[in-house]
Scaffold this motif. Structure first.
Motif, PDB file in Angstrom:
ATOM      1  N   ASN A 143       0.815  -1.257  -0.059  1.00 19.16           N
ATOM      2  CA  ASN A 143      -0.167   0.095  -0.147  1.00 19.16           C
ATOM      3  C   ASN A 143       0.848   1.346  -0.053  1.00 19.16           C
ATOM      4  O   ASN A 143       0.633   2.389   0.509  1.00 19.16           O
ATOM      5  CB  ASN A 143      -0.936  -0.107   1.069  1.00 19.16           C
ATOM      6  CG  ASN A 143      -2.110  -1.170   1.140  1.00 19.16           C
ATOM      7  OD1 ASN A 143      -2.945  -0.860   0.256  1.00 19.16           O
ATOM      8  ND2 ASN A 143      -2.030  -2.054   1.693  1.00 19.16           N
ATOM      9  N   LYS A 144       1.992   1.122  -0.410  1.00 25.49           N
ATOM     10  CA  LYS A 144       3.036   2.240  -0.611  1.00 25.49           C
ATOM     11  C   LYS A 144       3.296   2.973   0.750  1.00 25.49           C
ATOM     12  O   LYS A 144       3.260   4.273   0.798  1.00 25.49           O
ATOM     13  CB  LYS A 144       2.757   3.232  -1.726  1.00 25.49           C
ATOM     14  CG  LYS A 144       2.668   2.495  -2.930  1.00 25.49           C
ATOM     15  CD  LYS A 144       2.278   3.385  -4.086  1.00 25.49           C
ATOM     16  CE  LYS A 144       2.481   2.559  -5.508  1.00 25.49           C
ATOM     17  NZ  LYS A 144       2.568   3.398  -6.819  1.00 25.49           N
ATOM     18  N   GLY A 145       3.071   2.320   1.960  1.00 23.06           N
ATOM     19  CA  GLY A 145       3.387   2.816   3.072  1.00 23.06           C
ATOM     20  C   GLY A 145       2.111   3.328   3.779  1.00 23.06           C
ATOM     21  O   GLY A 145       2.020   3.973   4.895  1.00 23.06           O
ATOM     22  N   ASN A 146       1.040   3.197   3.144  1.00 22.94           N
ATOM     23  CA  ASN A 146      -0.276   3.969   3.661  1.00 22.94           C
ATOM     24  C   ASN A 146      -1.203   2.972   4.263  1.00 22.94           C
ATOM     25  O   ASN A 146      -2.529   3.049   4.209  1.00 22.94           O
ATOM     26  CB  ASN A 146      -0.886   4.762   2.303  1.00 22.94           C
ATOM     27  CG  ASN A 146      -1.761   5.697   2.979  1.00 22.94           C
ATOM     28  OD1 ASN A 146      -1.808   6.216   4.060  1.00 22.94           O
ATOM     29  ND2 ASN A 146      -3.204   5.861   2.331  1.00 22.94           N
ATOM     30  N   ALA A 147      -0.772   1.922   4.822  1.00 25.71           N
ATOM     31  CA  ALA A 147      -1.750   1.021   5.288  1.00 25.71           C
ATOM     32  C   ALA A 147      -1.529   1.062   6.986  1.00 25.71           C
ATOM     33  O   ALA A 147      -0.615   1.034   7.614  1.00 25.71           O
ATOM     34  CB  ALA A 147      -1.265  -0.534   5.062  1.00 25.71           C
ATOM     35  N   PHE A 148      -2.861   1.347   7.211  1.00 27.15           N
ATOM     36  CA  PHE A 148      -2.841   1.485   8.900  1.00 27.15           C
ATOM     37  C   PHE A 148      -2.862   0.273   9.613  1.00 27.15           C
ATOM     38  O   PHE A 148      -3.561  -0.891   8.765  1.00 27.15           O
ATOM     39  CB  PHE A 148      -4.170   2.517   9.131  1.00 27.15           C
ATOM     40  CG  PHE A 148      -3.893   3.660   8.690  1.00 27.15           C
ATOM     41  CD1 PHE A 148      -3.003   4.480   9.406  1.00 27.15           C
ATOM     42  CD2 PHE A 148      -4.555   4.162   7.818  1.00 27.15           C
ATOM     43  CE1 PHE A 148      -3.131   5.858   9.155  1.00 27.15           C
ATOM     44  CE2 PHE A 148      -4.407   5.394   7.190  1.00 27.15           C
ATOM     45  CZ  PHE A 148      -3.692   6.328   7.975  1.00 27.15           C
ATOM     46  N   ASN A 149      -2.915   0.035  10.829  1.00 25.97           N
ATOM     47  CA  ASN A 149      -2.821  -1.287  11.583  1.00 25.97           C
ATOM     48  C   ASN A 149      -4.275  -1.919  11.363  1.00 25.97           C
ATOM     49  O   ASN A 149      -4.211  -3.256  10.932  1.00 25.97           O
ATOM     50  CB  ASN A 149      -2.696  -1.020  13.002  1.00 25.97           C
ATOM     51  CG  ASN A 149      -1.274  -1.098  13.336  1.00 25.97           C
ATOM     52  OD1 ASN A 149      -0.445  -1.004  12.345  1.00 25.97           O
ATOM     53  ND2 ASN A 149      -1.050  -0.368  14.511  1.00 25.97           N
ATOM     54  N   LYS A 150      -5.356  -1.171  11.380  1.00 24.40           N
ATOM     55  CA  LYS A 150      -6.671  -1.658  11.067  1.00 24.40           C
ATOM     56  C   LYS A 150      -6.922  -2.208   9.666  1.00 24.40           C
ATOM     57  O   LYS A 150      -7.390  -3.386   9.468  1.00 24.40           O
ATOM     58  CB  LYS A 150      -7.654  -0.797  11.243  1.00 24.40           C
ATOM     59  CG  LYS A 150      -7.964   0.165  10.472  1.00 24.40           C
ATOM     60  CD  LYS A 150      -9.083   1.453  10.804  1.00 24.40           C
ATOM     61  CE  LYS A 150      -8.941   2.459   9.792  1.00 24.40           C
ATOM     62  NZ  LYS A 150     -10.020   3.580  10.403  1.00 24.40           N
ATOM     63  N   ASP A 151      -6.020  -1.636   8.537  1.00 23.81           N
ATOM     64  CA  ASP A 151      -6.298  -2.187   7.218  1.00 23.81           C
ATOM     65  C   ASP A 151      -5.367  -3.535   7.135  1.00 23.81           C
ATOM     66  O   ASP A 151      -5.922  -4.385   6.494  1.00 23.81           O
ATOM     67  CB  ASP A 151      -5.624  -1.074   6.368  1.00 23.81           C
ATOM     68  CG  ASP A 151      -6.555   0.283   6.367  1.00 23.81           C
ATOM     69  OD1 ASP A 151      -7.655   0.367   6.474  1.00 23.81           O
ATOM     70  OD2 ASP A 151      -5.779   1.368   6.374  1.00 23.81           O
ATOM     71  N   ILE A 152      -4.420  -3.430   7.876  1.00 20.27           N
ATOM     72  CA  ILE A 152      -3.525  -4.707   7.673  1.00 20.27           C
ATOM     73  C   ILE A 152      -4.284  -5.778   8.352  1.00 20.27           C
ATOM     74  O   ILE A 152      -4.203  -6.977   7.903  1.00 20.27           O
ATOM     75  CB  ILE A 152      -2.143  -4.339   8.413  1.00 20.27           C
ATOM     76  CG1 ILE A 152      -1.139  -3.370   7.615  1.00 20.27           C
ATOM     77  CG2 ILE A 152      -1.155  -5.785   8.407  1.00 20.27           C
ATOM     78  CD1 ILE A 152       0.096  -2.755   8.315  1.00 20.27           C
ATOM     79  N   ALA A 153      -4.793  -5.720   9.347  1.00 21.39           N
ATOM     80  CA  ALA A 153      -5.545  -6.724  10.173  1.00 21.39           C
ATOM     81  C   ALA A 153      -6.650  -7.198   9.259  1.00 21.39           C
ATOM     82  O   ALA A 153      -6.813  -8.541   9.199  1.00 21.39           O
ATOM     83  CB  ALA A 153      -6.288  -6.112  11.626  1.00 21.39           C
ATOM     84  N   LEU A 154      -7.345  -6.226   8.538  1.00 27.45           N
ATOM     85  CA  LEU A 154      -8.472  -6.566   7.701  1.00 27.45           C
ATOM     86  C   LEU A 154      -7.786  -7.650   6.807  1.00 27.45           C
ATOM     87  O   LEU A 154      -8.336  -8.900   6.498  1.00 27.45           O
ATOM     88  CB  LEU A 154      -9.183  -5.585   7.106  1.00 27.45           C
ATOM     89  CG  LEU A 154     -10.323  -5.449   6.229  1.00 27.45           C
ATOM     90  CD1 LEU A 154     -11.505  -6.521   7.248  1.00 27.45           C
ATOM     91  CD2 LEU A 154     -11.105  -4.558   5.737  1.00 27.45           C
ATOM     92  N   VAL A 155      -6.801  -7.246   6.079  1.00 26.79           N
ATOM     93  CA  VAL A 155      -6.019  -7.923   4.986  1.00 26.79           C
ATOM     94  C   VAL A 155      -5.657  -9.360   5.529  1.00 26.79           C
ATOM     95  O   VAL A 155      -5.727 -10.224   4.615  1.00 26.79           O
ATOM     96  CB  VAL A 155      -4.902  -7.293   4.283  1.00 26.79           C
ATOM     97  CG1 VAL A 155      -4.250  -7.918   3.494  1.00 26.79           C
ATOM     98  CG2 VAL A 155      -5.576  -5.864   3.440  1.00 26.79           C
ATOM     99  N   LEU A 156      -4.959  -9.467   6.595  1.00 30.06           N
ATOM    100  CA  LEU A 156      -4.444 -10.703   7.069  1.00 30.06           C
ATOM    101  C   LEU A 156      -5.447 -11.509   7.878  1.00 30.06           C
ATOM    102  O   LEU A 156      -5.033 -12.514   8.263  1.00 30.06           O
ATOM    103  CB  LEU A 156      -3.188 -10.205   7.923  1.00 30.06           C
ATOM    104  CG  LEU A 156      -1.869  -9.536   7.332  1.00 30.06           C
ATOM    105  CD1 LEU A 156      -0.792  -9.299   8.306  1.00 30.06           C
ATOM    106  CD2 LEU A 156      -1.638 -10.151   5.973  1.00 30.06           C
ATOM    107  N   GLY A 157      -6.847 -11.091   8.133  1.00 25.06           N
ATOM    108  CA  GLY A 157      -7.528 -11.685   8.835  1.00 25.06           C
ATOM    109  C   GLY A 157      -6.943 -11.848  10.369  1.00 25.06           C
ATOM    110  O   GLY A 157      -7.522 -13.088  10.880  1.00 25.06           O
ATOM    111  N   VAL A 158      -6.575 -10.886  10.979  1.00 25.55           N
ATOM    112  CA  VAL A 158      -6.127 -10.993  12.309  1.00 25.55           C
ATOM    113  C   VAL A 158      -6.828  -9.623  13.212  1.00 25.55           C
ATOM    114  O   VAL A 158      -7.248  -8.893  12.340  1.00 25.55           O
ATOM    115  CB  VAL A 158      -4.605 -11.094  12.311  1.00 25.55           C
ATOM    116  CG1 VAL A 158      -4.154 -12.388  11.783  1.00 25.55           C
ATOM    117  CG2 VAL A 158      -4.058  -9.885  12.116  1.00 25.55           C
ATOM    118  N   SER A 159      -6.499  -9.763  14.355  1.00 27.61           N
ATOM    119  CA  SER A 159      -7.078  -8.421  15.025  1.00 27.61           C
ATOM    120  C   SER A 159      -5.956  -7.183  14.840  1.00 27.61           C
ATOM    121  O   SER A 159      -4.655  -7.549  14.648  1.00 27.61           O
ATOM    122  CB  SER A 159      -7.321  -9.056  16.457  1.00 27.61           C
ATOM    123  OG  SER A 159      -6.117  -8.940  17.057  1.00 27.61           O
TER     124      SER A 159
END
Length: 199
Positions: A143-159
């Motif tokens: 995401n070119k450095g623009n992924a927030f923790n909540k976005d990463i969590a959603l993509v990876l299927g974790v909290s």
């Protein structure tokens, strides 16, 4: 684990030194194909595109893990001036965060990541990370450095808590001060892997 077996297989097929090197080579190959599909320009020399030498200096210090306060003390200007420069950097690069700005500046060649890491930096340090921790870094990079923790969590299927935990572990294992420095270390490791792939 099937992912680990696939990655270990890729290490052998690609002639990679370790799992992280294989991930970087795979990412580089995919990125090269995407670059062929669309032209990828450097930051243009225009009013809204190029960074001043002071902007490059400030963004470089940010990429090295310094806070705005530390940068202000380092170059002898006020904290407000640093914030103004960062606002201008964001506007010129058309980004919304320091991580995005660092990614764009390094990716377009405005900043050389080699100059931002310690002289003894060894990309093999990424092999100390788990596959899930590498996933967290890759989600940020994708995401070119623009992924927030909540976005990463959603993509990876974790909290989101799990992402924060992984980020803390990554900081510790890499000896990085913050997420911007993790990104810088990764981009320098990627640059070296590209050089190795060409050589």
């Amino acid at each position: 684990n099937e992912d680990v077996e696939q990655l270990d297989s890729a290490v052998g097929k690609l002639g990679a030194r370790n799992r992280m090197h294989a991930v970087v080579l795979l990412y580089y190959a995919r990125e090269s194909m995407q670059d062929e599909a669309k032209s990828h320009g450097k930051i243009e020399d225009s009013e809204s595109g190029i960074l001043s030498s002071r902007g490059v200096e400030i963004l470089s210090l940010k990429a090295m893990g310094l806070t705005a306060f530390e940068i202000s003390k380092s170059i002898g200007v006020s904290l407000g001036t640093i914030k103004d420069h960062m606002t201008n950097i964001f506007r010129k690069l058309k980004v919304e965060s320091a991580s995005q700005a660092i990614f764009e500046a390094i990716d377009s060649g405005v900043i050389d990541p080699q100059s931002l890491v310690p002289a003894d930096f060894d990309p093999a340090i990424f092999s100390k990370l788990s596959l899930r921790q590498i996933d967290v870094i890759m989600a940020k990079v994708e995401n070119k450095g623009n992924a927030f923790n909540k976005d990463i969590a959603l993509v990876l299927g974790v909290s989101e808590h799990t992402v924060k935990h992984h980020t803390a572990e990554i900081l510790s294992r890499l000896g990085a001060r913050n997420k911007e420095q993790i990104l810088t270390y990764y981009l320098e490791a990627r640059r070296r892997a590209r050089e190795d792939a060409v050589a």
